[in-house]
Design an enzyme around this catalytic site. Structure first.
Site, PDB file in Angstrom:
ATOM      1  N   GLU A  33      -6.507 -23.954  12.665  1.00 39.85           N
ATOM      2  CA  GLU A  33      -6.482 -22.782  11.787  1.00 39.85           C
ATOM      3  C   GLU A  33      -7.848 -22.100  11.820  1.00 39.85           C
ATOM      4  O   GLU A  33      -8.860 -22.749  12.087  1.00 39.85           O
ATOM      5  CB  GLU A  33      -6.114 -23.275  10.372  1.00 39.85           C
ATOM      6  CG  GLU A  33      -6.179 -22.274   9.257  1.00 39.85           C
ATOM      7  CD  GLU A  33      -5.164 -21.135   9.378  1.00 39.85           C
ATOM      8  OE1 GLU A  33      -5.196 -20.434  10.396  1.00 39.85           O
ATOM      9  OE2 GLU A  33      -4.403 -20.921   8.410  1.00 39.85           O
ATOM     10  N   ASP A  34      -7.891 -20.804  11.541  1.00 39.70           N
ATOM     11  CA  ASP A  34      -9.185 -20.130  11.518  1.00 39.70           C
ATOM     12  C   ASP A  34      -9.983 -20.528  10.275  1.00 39.70           C
ATOM     13  O   ASP A  34     -11.110 -20.982  10.358  1.00 39.70           O
ATOM     14  CB  ASP A  34      -9.025 -18.591  11.611  1.00 39.70           C
ATOM     15  CG  ASP A  34      -8.072 -18.001  10.580  1.00 39.70           C
ATOM     16  OD1 ASP A  34      -7.488 -18.758   9.769  1.00 39.70           O
ATOM     17  OD2 ASP A  34      -7.900 -16.764  10.585  1.00 39.70           O
TER      18      ASP A  34
ATOM     19  N   ASP B  57      -8.688 -21.493   2.848  1.00 40.04           N
ATOM     20  CA  ASP B  57      -9.257 -20.940   1.614  1.00 40.04           C
ATOM     21  C   ASP B  57      -8.575 -21.630   0.430  1.00 40.04           C
ATOM     22  O   ASP B  57      -9.002 -22.700  -0.005  1.00 40.04           O
ATOM     23  CB  ASP B  57      -9.034 -19.419   1.639  1.00 40.04           C
ATOM     24  CG  ASP B  57      -9.656 -18.687   0.480  1.00 40.04           C
ATOM     25  OD1 ASP B  57     -10.428 -19.293  -0.275  1.00 40.04           O
ATOM     26  OD2 ASP B  57      -9.369 -17.481   0.307  1.00 40.04           O
TER      27      ASP B  57
ATOM     28  N   PHE C  32     -16.171 -13.599   2.077  1.00 40.46           N
ATOM     29  CA  PHE C  32     -15.147 -13.185   3.027  1.00 40.46           C
ATOM     30  C   PHE C  32     -15.784 -13.072   4.404  1.00 40.46           C
ATOM     31  O   PHE C  32     -16.692 -12.278   4.617  1.00 40.46           O
ATOM     32  CB  PHE C  32     -14.495 -11.864   2.617  1.00 40.46           C
ATOM     33  CG  PHE C  32     -13.255 -11.599   3.401  1.00 40.46           C
ATOM     34  CD1 PHE C  32     -12.049 -12.178   3.035  1.00 40.46           C
ATOM     35  CD2 PHE C  32     -13.296 -10.816   4.548  1.00 40.46           C
ATOM     36  CE1 PHE C  32     -10.902 -11.974   3.786  1.00 40.46           C
ATOM     37  CE2 PHE C  32     -12.159 -10.606   5.306  1.00 40.46           C
ATOM     38  CZ  PHE C  32     -10.951 -11.189   4.924  1.00 40.46           C
TER      39      PHE C  32
ATOM     40  N   ARG D 271     -12.421  -8.948  14.821  1.00 37.15           N
ATOM     41  CA  ARG D 271     -12.039 -10.200  15.500  1.00 37.15           C
ATOM     42  C   ARG D 271     -12.882 -10.443  16.752  1.00 37.15           C
ATOM     43  O   ARG D 271     -13.084 -11.578  17.174  1.00 37.15           O
ATOM     44  CB  ARG D 271     -10.570 -10.155  15.951  1.00 37.15           C
ATOM     45  CG  ARG D 271      -9.560 -10.268  14.856  1.00 37.15           C
ATOM     46  CD  ARG D 271      -8.185 -10.549  15.460  1.00 37.15           C
ATOM     47  NE  ARG D 271      -7.104 -10.175  14.574  1.00 37.15           N
ATOM     48  CZ  ARG D 271      -6.654 -10.919  13.571  1.00 37.15           C
ATOM     49  NH1 ARG D 271      -7.203 -12.079  13.322  1.00 37.15           N
ATOM     50  NH2 ARG D 271      -5.666 -10.496  12.800  1.00 37.15           N
TER      51      ARG D 271
HETATM   52  P1  5GP Z   1      -5.215 -19.740   2.250  1.00 38.45           P
HETATM   53  O1  5GP Z   1      -3.707 -19.855   2.237  1.00 38.45           O
HETATM   54  O2  5GP Z   1      -5.903 -21.035   2.586  1.00 38.45           O
HETATM   55  O3  5GP Z   1      -5.727 -19.149   0.964  1.00 38.45           O
HETATM   56  O4  5GP Z   1      -5.591 -18.646   3.298  1.00 38.45           O
HETATM   57  C1  5GP Z   1      -5.638 -18.895   4.641  1.00 38.45           C
HETATM   58  C2  5GP Z   1      -5.609 -17.603   5.429  1.00 38.45           C
HETATM   59  O5  5GP Z   1      -6.195 -16.523   4.698  1.00 38.45           O
HETATM   60  C3  5GP Z   1      -6.424 -17.724   6.687  1.00 38.45           C
HETATM   61  O6  5GP Z   1      -5.650 -18.191   7.771  1.00 38.45           O
HETATM   62  C4  5GP Z   1      -6.910 -16.306   6.906  1.00 38.45           C
HETATM   63  O7  5GP Z   1      -5.929 -15.565   7.591  1.00 38.45           O
HETATM   64  C5  5GP Z   1      -7.041 -15.753   5.498  1.00 38.45           C
HETATM   65  N1  5GP Z   1      -8.420 -15.878   4.981  1.00 38.45           N
HETATM   66  C6  5GP Z   1      -8.867 -16.643   3.970  1.00 38.45           C
HETATM   67  N2  5GP Z   1     -10.191 -16.498   3.783  1.00 38.45           N
HETATM   68  C7  5GP Z   1     -10.585 -15.615   4.722  1.00 38.45           C
HETATM   69  C8  5GP Z   1     -11.878 -15.073   5.062  1.00 38.45           C
HETATM   70  O8  5GP Z   1     -12.925 -15.363   4.493  1.00 38.45           O
HETATM   71  N3  5GP Z   1     -11.882 -14.200   6.102  1.00 38.45           N
HETATM   72  C9  5GP Z   1     -10.765 -13.830   6.792  1.00 38.45           C
HETATM   73  N4  5GP Z   1     -10.896 -12.982   7.784  1.00 38.45           N
HETATM   74  N5  5GP Z   1      -9.539 -14.335   6.500  1.00 38.45           N
HETATM   75  C10 5GP Z   1      -9.469 -15.215   5.475  1.00 38.45           C
END
Ligand code: 5GP
Length: 172
Positions: free
Chosen positions: A96-97, A100, A149, A162
């Site tokens: 995963e990237d 959060d 972010f 990206r």
């Molecule tokens: P989660 O479900 O863990 O809250 O969110 C995961 C997804 O939210 C990540 O795969 C990404 O697409 C997006 N995301 C969460 N934080 C960031 C951030 O700091 N930057 C970016 N570009 N995407 C984020």
């Protein structure tokens, strides 16, 4: 004007990926490793990580609903593509990237477990701690941050940034 504050340089990313790839290669030696990349954000990370592994590996991708143009999780995750590889008796590492709240990975890990792999673990470019809402554990993290972010190296804001080779904190 948007401000980009450096978080991780290209060299730091490369060094961290080498360390991570060594750990993964040791842990998955003599196993049936499948990396499942979460599109779109993880494609840059996955492509560098897999080339540093010293063990055989299969690659798959999955596409999920994303943040869109907001910077907070919708909490609703849709799985758009299905896994075509047979995962039975395979050792899956979800790539995963950024993690959060953890909602995305918790849902995705449940989906992948339903395909009966031997094991499922999580590897993330960025483990972001501040807003975690689930007990989802990142087994392999390239870098950990408290919050903010982030963009670059596959991470977007409204589909932009990206292509940046390093990782930045985006201040709007
Ligand atoms: P989660 O479900 O863990 O809250 O969110 C995961 C997804 O939210 C990540 O795969 C990404 O697409 C997006 N995301 C969460 N934080 C960031 C951030 O700091 N930057 C970016 N570009 N995407 C984020």
């Amino acid at each position: 004007m948007a401000e980009l504050i450096p978080v991780l340089t290209e060299t730091e990313i490369e060094q961290n990926i080498h360390v991570l790839a060594r750990r993964i290669s040791d842990d998955y030696r003599n196993k049936n490793l499948v990396l499942i990349g979460v599109l779109k954000g993880a494609f840059v990370f996955l492509s560098d990580l897999m080339r540093c592994l010293t063990i055989p590996v299969e690659i798959e991708f999955i596409r999920l609903s994303s943040y869109g143009i907001s910077d907070t999780s919708s909490g609703r995750i849709d799985i758009h593509d299905n896994i075509l590889l047979d995962l039975k008796d395979k050792d899956v590492l979800i790539v995963e990237d950024i993690v959060d709240t953890g909602l995305t990975l918790t849902t995705l890990a449940e989906h992948i477990k339903s395909l009966q792999p031997k094991s499922v673990k999580i590897c993330a470019l960025i483990d972001k701690l501040e807003r975690r809402k689930t007990d989802c554990k990142v087994d392999y993290a390239c870098h950990t941050v408290e919050g903010g972010f982030l963009v670059g190296y596959g991470l977007d804001y409204a589909e932009k940034y990206r292509n940046l080779p390093a990782i930045y904190h985006l201040k709007l």
